[in-house]
Design a protein around this motif. Structure first.
Motif, PDB file in Angstrom:
ATOM      1  N   VAL A   1      32.262 -28.772 -59.635  1.00 57.13           N
ATOM      2  CA  VAL A   1      31.386 -29.741 -59.293  1.00 57.13           C
ATOM      3  C   VAL A   1      30.787 -30.655 -60.357  1.00 57.13           C
ATOM      4  O   VAL A   1      30.623 -30.141 -61.252  1.00 57.13           O
ATOM      5  CB  VAL A   1      30.325 -29.046 -58.557  1.00 57.13           C
ATOM      6  CG1 VAL A   1      29.512 -28.347 -59.078  1.00 57.13           C
ATOM      7  CG2 VAL A   1      29.300 -30.167 -57.644  1.00 57.13           C
ATOM      8  N   SER A   2      30.889 -32.094 -59.930  1.00 62.41           N
ATOM      9  CA  SER A   2      30.509 -33.053 -60.880  1.00 62.41           C
ATOM     10  C   SER A   2      28.891 -32.931 -60.935  1.00 62.41           C
ATOM     11  O   SER A   2      28.329 -32.835 -59.814  1.00 62.41           O
ATOM     12  CB  SER A   2      31.118 -34.329 -60.772  1.00 62.41           C
ATOM     13  OG  SER A   2      30.525 -34.869 -59.623  1.00 62.41           O
ATOM     14  N   TRP A   3      28.503 -33.567 -61.900  1.00 65.61           N
ATOM     15  CA  TRP A   3      27.125 -33.823 -62.028  1.00 65.61           C
ATOM     16  C   TRP A   3      26.804 -34.931 -61.056  1.00 65.61           C
ATOM     17  O   TRP A   3      25.546 -35.081 -60.349  1.00 65.61           O
ATOM     18  CB  TRP A   3      26.523 -34.297 -63.528  1.00 65.61           C
ATOM     19  CG  TRP A   3      25.137 -34.614 -63.459  1.00 65.61           C
ATOM     20  CD1 TRP A   3      24.577 -35.940 -63.809  1.00 65.61           C
ATOM     21  CD2 TRP A   3      23.828 -34.166 -63.158  1.00 65.61           C
ATOM     22  NE1 TRP A   3      23.298 -36.199 -63.524  1.00 65.61           N
ATOM     23  CE2 TRP A   3      22.855 -34.921 -63.173  1.00 65.61           C
ATOM     24  CE3 TRP A   3      23.650 -32.754 -62.577  1.00 65.61           C
ATOM     25  CZ2 TRP A   3      21.635 -34.674 -63.043  1.00 65.61           C
ATOM     26  CZ3 TRP A   3      22.557 -32.481 -62.381  1.00 65.61           C
ATOM     27  CH2 TRP A   3      21.339 -33.327 -62.309  1.00 65.61           C
ATOM     28  N   ALA A   4      27.485 -36.016 -60.622  1.00 69.49           N
ATOM     29  CA  ALA A   4      27.373 -37.051 -59.909  1.00 69.49           C
ATOM     30  C   ALA A   4      26.986 -36.339 -58.372  1.00 69.49           C
ATOM     31  O   ALA A   4      26.038 -36.834 -57.799  1.00 69.49           O
ATOM     32  CB  ALA A   4      28.288 -38.022 -59.843  1.00 69.49           C
TER      33      ALA A   4
ATOM     34  N   GLY B   1      19.561 -29.427 -65.868  1.00 75.05           N
ATOM     35  CA  GLY B   1      18.867 -30.166 -67.032  1.00 75.05           C
ATOM     36  C   GLY B   1      19.919 -30.425 -68.226  1.00 75.05           C
ATOM     37  O   GLY B   1      19.968 -31.808 -68.701  1.00 75.05           O
ATOM     38  N   VAL B   2      20.643 -29.537 -68.433  1.00 78.95           N
ATOM     39  CA  VAL B   2      21.898 -29.757 -69.443  1.00 78.95           C
ATOM     40  C   VAL B   2      22.862 -30.937 -69.074  1.00 78.95           C
ATOM     41  O   VAL B   2      23.388 -31.734 -69.693  1.00 78.95           O
ATOM     42  CB  VAL B   2      22.616 -28.441 -69.976  1.00 78.95           C
ATOM     43  CG1 VAL B   2      23.662 -28.873 -70.682  1.00 78.95           C
ATOM     44  CG2 VAL B   2      21.426 -27.523 -70.703  1.00 78.95           C
ATOM     45  N   MET B   3      23.205 -30.683 -67.750  1.00 81.55           N
ATOM     46  CA  MET B   3      24.093 -31.569 -67.222  1.00 81.55           C
ATOM     47  C   MET B   3      23.822 -32.985 -67.129  1.00 81.55           C
ATOM     48  O   MET B   3      24.353 -33.991 -67.426  1.00 81.55           O
ATOM     49  CB  MET B   3      24.620 -31.177 -65.883  1.00 81.55           C
ATOM     50  CG  MET B   3      25.381 -29.656 -65.988  1.00 81.55           C
ATOM     51  SD  MET B   3      25.970 -29.390 -64.213  1.00 81.55           S
ATOM     52  CE  MET B   3      27.578 -30.541 -64.093  1.00 81.55           C
ATOM     53  N   GLN B   4      22.412 -33.220 -66.726  1.00 84.46           N
ATOM     54  CA  GLN B   4      21.959 -34.495 -66.826  1.00 84.46           C
ATOM     55  C   GLN B   4      21.843 -35.253 -68.256  1.00 84.46           C
ATOM     56  O   GLN B   4      21.923 -36.398 -68.388  1.00 84.46           O
ATOM     57  CB  GLN B   4      20.549 -34.469 -66.152  1.00 84.46           C
ATOM     58  CG  GLN B   4      19.685 -35.662 -66.068  1.00 84.46           C
ATOM     59  CD  GLN B   4      18.090 -35.526 -65.372  1.00 84.46           C
ATOM     60  OE1 GLN B   4      17.667 -34.404 -65.696  1.00 84.46           O
ATOM     61  NE2 GLN B   4      17.932 -36.405 -64.721  1.00 84.46           N
ATOM     62  N   ALA B   5      21.423 -34.149 -69.096  1.00 85.12           N
ATOM     63  CA  ALA B   5      21.385 -34.590 -70.607  1.00 85.12           C
ATOM     64  C   ALA B   5      22.680 -35.304 -71.021  1.00 85.12           C
ATOM     65  O   ALA B   5      22.883 -36.425 -71.479  1.00 85.12           O
ATOM     66  CB  ALA B   5      20.790 -33.914 -71.609  1.00 85.12           C
TER      67      ALA B   5
ATOM     68  N   VAL C   1      30.721 -35.352 -66.456  1.00 86.88           N
ATOM     69  CA  VAL C   1      30.160 -33.968 -66.665  1.00 86.88           C
ATOM     70  C   VAL C   1      30.427 -33.259 -65.512  1.00 86.88           C
ATOM     71  O   VAL C   1      30.178 -33.691 -64.169  1.00 86.88           O
ATOM     72  CB  VAL C   1      28.796 -34.014 -67.075  1.00 86.88           C
ATOM     73  CG1 VAL C   1      28.295 -32.568 -66.994  1.00 86.88           C
ATOM     74  CG2 VAL C   1      28.415 -34.930 -68.153  1.00 86.88           C
ATOM     75  N   ARG C   2      30.837 -31.856 -65.509  1.00 87.03           N
ATOM     76  CA  ARG C   2      31.384 -31.193 -64.466  1.00 87.03           C
ATOM     77  C   ARG C   2      31.160 -29.810 -64.848  1.00 87.03           C
ATOM     78  O   ARG C   2      31.122 -29.403 -65.899  1.00 87.03           O
ATOM     79  CB  ARG C   2      32.412 -31.516 -64.090  1.00 87.03           C
ATOM     80  CG  ARG C   2      33.553 -30.943 -64.952  1.00 87.03           C
ATOM     81  CD  ARG C   2      35.097 -31.368 -64.313  1.00 87.03           C
ATOM     82  NE  ARG C   2      36.242 -30.927 -65.262  1.00 87.03           N
ATOM     83  CZ  ARG C   2      37.636 -31.498 -64.999  1.00 87.03           C
ATOM     84  NH1 ARG C   2      37.743 -32.175 -64.433  1.00 87.03           N
ATOM     85  NH2 ARG C   2      38.243 -30.913 -65.949  1.00 87.03           N
TER      86      ARG C   2
END
Length: 224
Positions: A110-113, A203-207, A217-218
Protein backbone atom coordinates in the motif's frame (compact mmCIF):
# COMPACT_ATOMS: atom_id res chain seq x y z
CA UNK A 1 -4.23 -15.56 30.41
CA UNK A 2 -5.98 -16.97 27.33
CA UNK A 3 -6.98 -14.47 24.69
CA UNK A 4 -10.04 -15.21 22.61
CA UNK A 5 -11.22 -13.70 19.36
CA UNK A 6 -14.24 -14.04 17.10
CA UNK A 7 -14.26 -14.71 13.37
CA UNK A 8 -17.92 -15.39 12.93
CA UNK A 9 -21.20 -13.69 13.71
CA UNK A 10 -22.51 -12.79 17.14
CA UNK A 11 -21.58 -15.18 19.88
CA UNK A 12 -19.02 -17.33 18.10
CA UNK A 13 -15.53 -17.41 19.58
CA UNK A 14 -12.37 -19.38 18.99
CA UNK A 15 -9.09 -19.63 20.91
CA UNK A 16 -6.09 -18.01 19.26
CA UNK A 17 -3.62 -20.87 19.61
CA UNK A 18 -1.54 -20.15 16.52
CA UNK A 19 -1.44 -16.43 15.86
CA UNK A 20 -0.85 -14.48 12.68
CA UNK A 21 2.15 -12.15 12.56
CA UNK A 22 2.95 -9.38 10.11
CA UNK A 23 6.30 -8.73 8.40
CA UNK A 24 7.27 -6.01 5.99
CA UNK A 25 9.35 -3.11 4.81
CA UNK A 26 8.89 0.50 3.83
CA UNK A 27 10.30 1.20 0.37
CA UNK A 28 11.02 4.49 -1.39
CA UNK A 29 11.21 5.29 -5.10
CA UNK A 30 14.09 7.39 -6.40
CA UNK A 31 12.78 10.79 -7.56
CA UNK A 32 14.80 10.53 -10.81
CA UNK A 33 13.90 6.91 -11.57
CA UNK A 34 11.93 7.90 -14.69
CA UNK A 35 14.75 9.90 -16.25
CA UNK A 36 16.68 8.33 -19.15
CA UNK A 37 20.06 8.67 -17.51
CA UNK A 38 19.06 6.92 -14.28
CA UNK A 39 20.48 3.37 -14.14
CA UNK A 40 19.80 2.30 -10.54
CA UNK A 41 16.85 0.37 -9.13
CA UNK A 42 13.67 2.42 -9.02
CA UNK A 43 12.71 1.26 -5.52
CA UNK A 44 14.96 0.81 -2.49
CA UNK A 45 14.40 -0.65 0.95
CA UNK A 46 14.17 2.17 3.46
CA UNK A 47 13.26 0.64 6.85
CA UNK A 48 11.77 -2.62 8.20
CA UNK A 49 8.27 -2.58 9.64
CA UNK A 50 9.73 -3.78 12.94
CA UNK A 51 10.50 -2.01 15.28
CA UNK A 52 8.03 0.66 14.12
CA UNK A 53 5.18 -1.83 14.49
CA UNK A 54 5.45 -5.10 16.40
CA UNK A 55 1.86 -5.86 17.42
CA UNK A 56 -0.59 -8.60 16.46
CA UNK A 57 -3.83 -6.72 15.98
CA UNK A 58 -6.30 -8.52 13.74
CA UNK A 59 -8.65 -5.53 13.56
CA UNK A 60 -5.98 -3.51 11.79
CA UNK A 61 -4.79 -6.47 9.69
CA UNK A 62 -8.32 -6.89 8.38
CA UNK A 63 -8.88 -3.17 7.93
CA UNK A 64 -5.75 -2.58 5.87
CA UNK A 65 -4.97 -5.91 4.22
CA UNK A 66 -8.02 -8.21 4.51
CA UNK A 67 -6.12 -10.70 6.73
CA UNK A 68 -7.97 -12.13 9.77
CA UNK A 69 -10.84 -9.90 8.71
CA UNK A 70 -13.33 -11.15 11.30
CA UNK A 71 -15.12 -7.79 11.56
CA UNK A 72 -15.89 -7.50 7.85
CA UNK A 73 -13.87 -4.46 6.80
CA UNK A 74 -13.61 -3.44 3.17
CA UNK A 75 -9.81 -3.73 3.07
CA UNK A 76 -7.65 -0.90 1.79
CA UNK A 77 -5.07 -3.06 0.02
CA UNK A 78 -5.75 -6.80 0.03
CA UNK A 79 -4.13 -9.50 -2.09
CA UNK A 80 -1.95 -7.35 -4.35
CA UNK A 81 1.10 -9.60 -4.09
CA UNK A 82 4.66 -8.34 -4.35
CA UNK A 83 5.02 -5.23 -6.52
CA UNK A 84 6.53 -6.12 -9.89
CA UNK A 85 9.33 -3.61 -9.25
CA UNK A 86 9.90 -4.49 -5.60
CA UNK A 87 13.44 -3.90 -4.35
CA UNK A 88 15.75 -6.91 -4.45
CA UNK A 89 16.29 -7.10 -0.65
CA UNK A 90 12.54 -7.23 -0.04
CA UNK A 91 12.01 -9.80 -2.81
CA UNK A 92 14.76 -11.96 -1.34
CA UNK A 93 13.46 -11.67 2.22
CA UNK A 94 9.96 -12.68 1.12
CA UNK A 95 11.28 -15.59 -0.93
CA UNK A 96 13.38 -16.84 1.97
CA UNK A 97 10.45 -16.54 4.37
CA UNK A 98 8.12 -18.42 2.04
CA UNK A 99 10.71 -21.15 1.47
CA UNK A 100 11.17 -21.94 5.15
CA UNK A 101 7.60 -21.33 6.29
CA UNK A 102 4.65 -22.71 4.33
CA UNK A 103 2.30 -20.51 6.35
CA UNK A 104 3.54 -17.30 4.68
CA UNK A 105 0.58 -15.71 2.89
CA UNK A 106 -1.27 -12.47 2.21
CA UNK A 107 1.58 -10.59 0.53
CA UNK A 108 0.44 -7.11 -0.51
CA UNK A 109 1.46 -3.45 -0.53
CA UNK A 110 0.00 0.00 0.00
CA UNK A 111 1.30 3.47 -0.87
CA UNK A 112 1.51 6.41 1.48
CA UNK A 113 -0.82 8.30 -0.89
CA UNK A 114 -3.52 5.70 -0.15
CA UNK A 115 -2.92 5.66 3.59
CA UNK A 116 -2.78 9.46 3.75
CA UNK A 117 -6.21 9.75 2.13
CA UNK A 118 -8.02 7.10 4.19
CA UNK A 119 -11.40 8.13 5.57
CA UNK A 120 -10.88 7.34 9.24
CA UNK A 121 -14.62 7.41 9.98
CA UNK A 122 -15.26 4.24 7.94
CA UNK A 123 -16.69 1.31 9.94
CA UNK A 124 -16.58 -2.45 9.33
CA UNK A 125 -19.67 -4.55 8.65
CA UNK A 126 -19.84 -5.46 12.35
CA UNK A 127 -21.52 -3.05 14.74
CA UNK A 128 -18.69 -3.40 17.23
CA UNK A 129 -16.77 -5.67 19.57
CA UNK A 130 -17.81 -6.92 22.99
CA UNK A 131 -14.96 -7.98 25.26
CA UNK A 132 -15.65 -10.06 28.34
CA UNK A 133 -13.01 -10.57 31.02
CA UNK A 134 -13.75 -13.21 33.61
CA UNK A 135 -13.00 -12.29 37.18
CA UNK A 136 -12.21 -15.90 38.05
CA UNK A 137 -9.45 -16.89 35.66
CA UNK A 138 -8.67 -13.59 33.87
CA UNK A 139 -9.57 -15.14 30.51
CA UNK A 140 -10.74 -12.76 27.80
CA UNK A 141 -13.37 -13.47 25.18
CA UNK A 142 -14.13 -11.13 22.34
CA UNK A 143 -17.36 -11.22 20.31
CA UNK A 144 -18.28 -9.67 17.02
CA UNK A 145 -21.54 -7.82 17.51
CA UNK A 146 -23.91 -7.29 14.62
CA UNK A 147 -27.52 -6.12 14.84
CA UNK A 148 -28.45 -7.89 18.07
CA UNK A 149 -26.81 -8.95 21.30
CA UNK A 150 -26.00 -12.69 21.29
CA UNK A 151 -28.76 -14.61 23.10
CA UNK A 152 -26.30 -16.68 25.12
CA UNK A 153 -24.62 -13.52 26.42
CA UNK A 154 -27.89 -11.93 27.41
CA UNK A 155 -28.76 -15.15 29.26
CA UNK A 156 -25.44 -15.15 31.10
CA UNK A 157 -24.97 -11.42 31.75
CA UNK A 158 -28.42 -9.87 31.21
CA UNK A 159 -29.22 -7.17 28.68
CA UNK A 160 -26.37 -4.64 28.39
CA UNK A 161 -27.05 -1.29 30.03
CA UNK A 162 -26.28 0.45 26.73
CA UNK A 163 -29.65 -0.67 25.35
CA UNK A 164 -31.66 -3.56 23.97
CA UNK A 165 -30.00 -3.22 20.55
CA UNK A 166 -26.39 -2.64 19.49
CA UNK A 167 -27.66 -0.31 16.78
CA UNK A 168 -26.47 3.11 17.89
CA UNK A 169 -25.13 1.79 21.21
CA UNK A 170 -22.22 3.89 22.57
CA UNK A 171 -18.94 2.61 23.92
CA UNK A 172 -19.42 1.44 27.49
CA UNK A 173 -17.93 -0.68 30.29
CA UNK A 174 -19.85 -2.46 33.03
CA UNK A 175 -19.74 -5.32 35.56
CA UNK A 176 -22.08 -8.31 35.49
CA UNK A 177 -22.05 -11.80 36.98
CA UNK A 178 -18.46 -11.51 38.18
CA UNK A 179 -17.12 -10.36 34.81
CA UNK A 180 -16.10 -7.06 33.24
CA UNK A 181 -17.78 -6.35 29.91
CA UNK A 182 -16.64 -3.66 27.50
CA UNK A 183 -18.40 -2.78 24.26
CA UNK A 184 -17.37 -0.37 21.57
CA UNK A 185 -18.22 0.42 17.96
CA UNK A 186 -15.13 0.68 15.75
CA UNK A 187 -13.89 2.98 13.03
CA UNK A 188 -10.63 2.98 11.10
CA UNK A 189 -9.37 5.58 13.55
CA UNK A 190 -9.87 3.16 16.43
CA UNK A 191 -7.70 0.47 14.83
CA UNK A 192 -5.16 2.64 12.98
CA UNK A 193 -5.00 5.85 15.01
CA UNK A 194 -2.92 7.06 17.96
CA UNK A 195 -2.09 4.35 20.45
CA UNK A 196 -2.37 1.47 17.97
CA UNK A 197 1.28 1.47 16.88
CA UNK A 198 0.39 2.32 13.29
CA UNK A 199 0.95 6.00 13.98
CA UNK A 200 4.70 5.29 14.02
CA UNK A 201 4.58 3.61 10.62
CA UNK A 202 2.45 6.38 9.16
CA UNK A 203 4.67 9.06 10.67
CA UNK A 204 7.79 7.63 9.04
CA UNK A 205 6.03 7.21 5.70
CA UNK A 206 4.76 10.78 5.85
CA UNK A 207 8.25 12.08 6.57
CA UNK A 208 9.74 10.08 3.70
CA UNK A 209 7.04 11.39 1.37
CA UNK A 210 8.42 14.89 1.79
CA UNK A 211 11.50 13.67 -0.07
CA UNK A 212 10.08 10.97 -2.36
CA UNK A 213 6.46 12.07 -2.87
CA UNK A 214 3.30 10.33 -1.58
CA UNK A 215 3.33 7.78 -4.42
CA UNK A 216 7.05 7.20 -3.92
CA UNK A 217 6.66 5.63 -0.48
CA UNK A 218 5.00 2.27 0.06
CA UNK A 219 4.66 -0.47 2.65
CA UNK A 220 5.13 -4.07 1.50
CA UNK A 221 3.87 -6.74 3.91
CA UNK A 222 3.14 -10.44 4.31
CA UNK A 223 1.87 -12.68 7.10
CA UNK A 224 2.42 -16.10 8.64
Amino acid sequence: MIVWDSRQCSGSVYPVIVGTDIYGFIETRHPRADEDWYEGDAWALSIPLYPLYDDRDYESFGCLFGVRNWLGWTPTAAGRGLPADVSEPVRTDHANSARIDAAVHGCTWVSWAELRDLDMTVRPAARGVLQIQSGQDSSIRRYRIDDQWPDELVKLYRMPPVGTSPVGAPASRWEASGATLEYGPLTRLDVLGPGTGWEHVFGVMQALARRFGPDGVRLVVWFD
